[in-house]
Design an enzyme around this catalytic site. Sequence first.
Site, short mmCIF file in Angstrom:
data_model
loop_
_atom_site.label_atom_id
_atom_site.label_comp_id
_atom_site.label_asym_id
_atom_site.label_seq_id
_atom_site.Cartn_x
_atom_site.Cartn_y
_atom_site.Cartn_z
N ASP A 35 0.82 -1.21 0.00
CA ASP A 35 0.00 0.00 0.00
C ASP A 35 0.86 1.26 0.00
O ASP A 35 1.90 1.32 0.66
CB ASP A 35 -0.91 -0.03 1.24
CG ASP A 35 -2.01 1.00 1.19
OD1 ASP A 35 -2.42 1.37 0.07
OD2 ASP A 35 -2.47 1.41 2.26
N ASN A 89 -9.82 0.73 2.43
CA ASN A 89 -8.61 0.59 3.24
C ASN A 89 -8.87 0.88 4.72
O ASN A 89 -9.46 1.91 5.05
CB ASN A 89 -7.53 1.55 2.74
CG ASN A 89 -6.90 1.10 1.44
OD1 ASN A 89 -7.50 0.35 0.68
ND2 ASN A 89 -5.68 1.54 1.19
#
Length: 318
Positions: A121, A267
């Site tokens: 990420d 997320n």
Amino acid sequence: MVEIVFSTIACLKIKAVYAKIKSVRYRNKFINDKNITEGKMLVNLNDVLKDAQREHYGVGLFNTIDTDMLEAAISAAEELRSPIIIGTAEVLLPYGELSLIAPSVIAAAKRASVPVVVHYDHGLTFERCMEALKLGFTSIMFDGSAGDPAENTAATREVVKIAHAFGATVEGEIGHVGEAASGDNAVSDRYTTPEEAENFIAATGVDALAVAIGTAHGAYKSKPKLDIGRLREIRARVGTPLVLHGGSGLSDDDFRNTIREGIAKVNIFTDLCVAGAGAMAESTAAGLSYLEARSARVAAIKKAVMTKIELFGSAGKA
């Protein structure tokens, strides 16, 4: 006497054949089980987000910087039979170095009984993104959104070419998801426009796109105001799965609304930290041992992950 000998030999041959059949069956079962639990469930974003987009549910990315968080996330997904995305982010590497955490994350994904994407990420540097690919990550996000848009587009395009050669997927970002601590998520001129989203996808070939619609990373100081209308317009212009960053701290209705209007990946990290820290504080106050406190922490994080999985609608989709 001869008949007894032949009978004995026949029995032995039958036993040998039966043993061989059992051996083959066991071997095939072992191979099948191994295929299921060692590698087949390690997938990329395309394997989980296309279904999510088509069926209007979200798949959670839960960043896991240690094996406690990893155990909690995987066990939550398995219990609820949900696909899941796990991994870490470049800004989190001081708390869990990539070369140390990667083997555990990838091994856990291969052993899982549900589809697991191992995602890097917010990759901020080319070098770290390449390291993640070489370590076996099946997906990366290259984030050049804070810089010049043209440079972001060019750099993302190159990362996509390399990642696709690895069989990995790439998430990009256009517009800028801010930081809750600074409050810059409320600056609407940094939000993603439908035109930017369409052009960026066409120019880069990304497999997923993070859009800025009013969310921010970290804990919010005040209730965020999400531009759902903008999200709806972006969804109408592009077919690529969309990603919501800065999910921790949003209301249940915020999640439902954004997923309904086209978000396929959400997320989450801060909410897991809050759950884990709370469990550790309660354990300390209760005088629990380190290992008892550790178990309480894993259980609290798992509960937080399960809550989000159910809210995003991905339970039972594996």
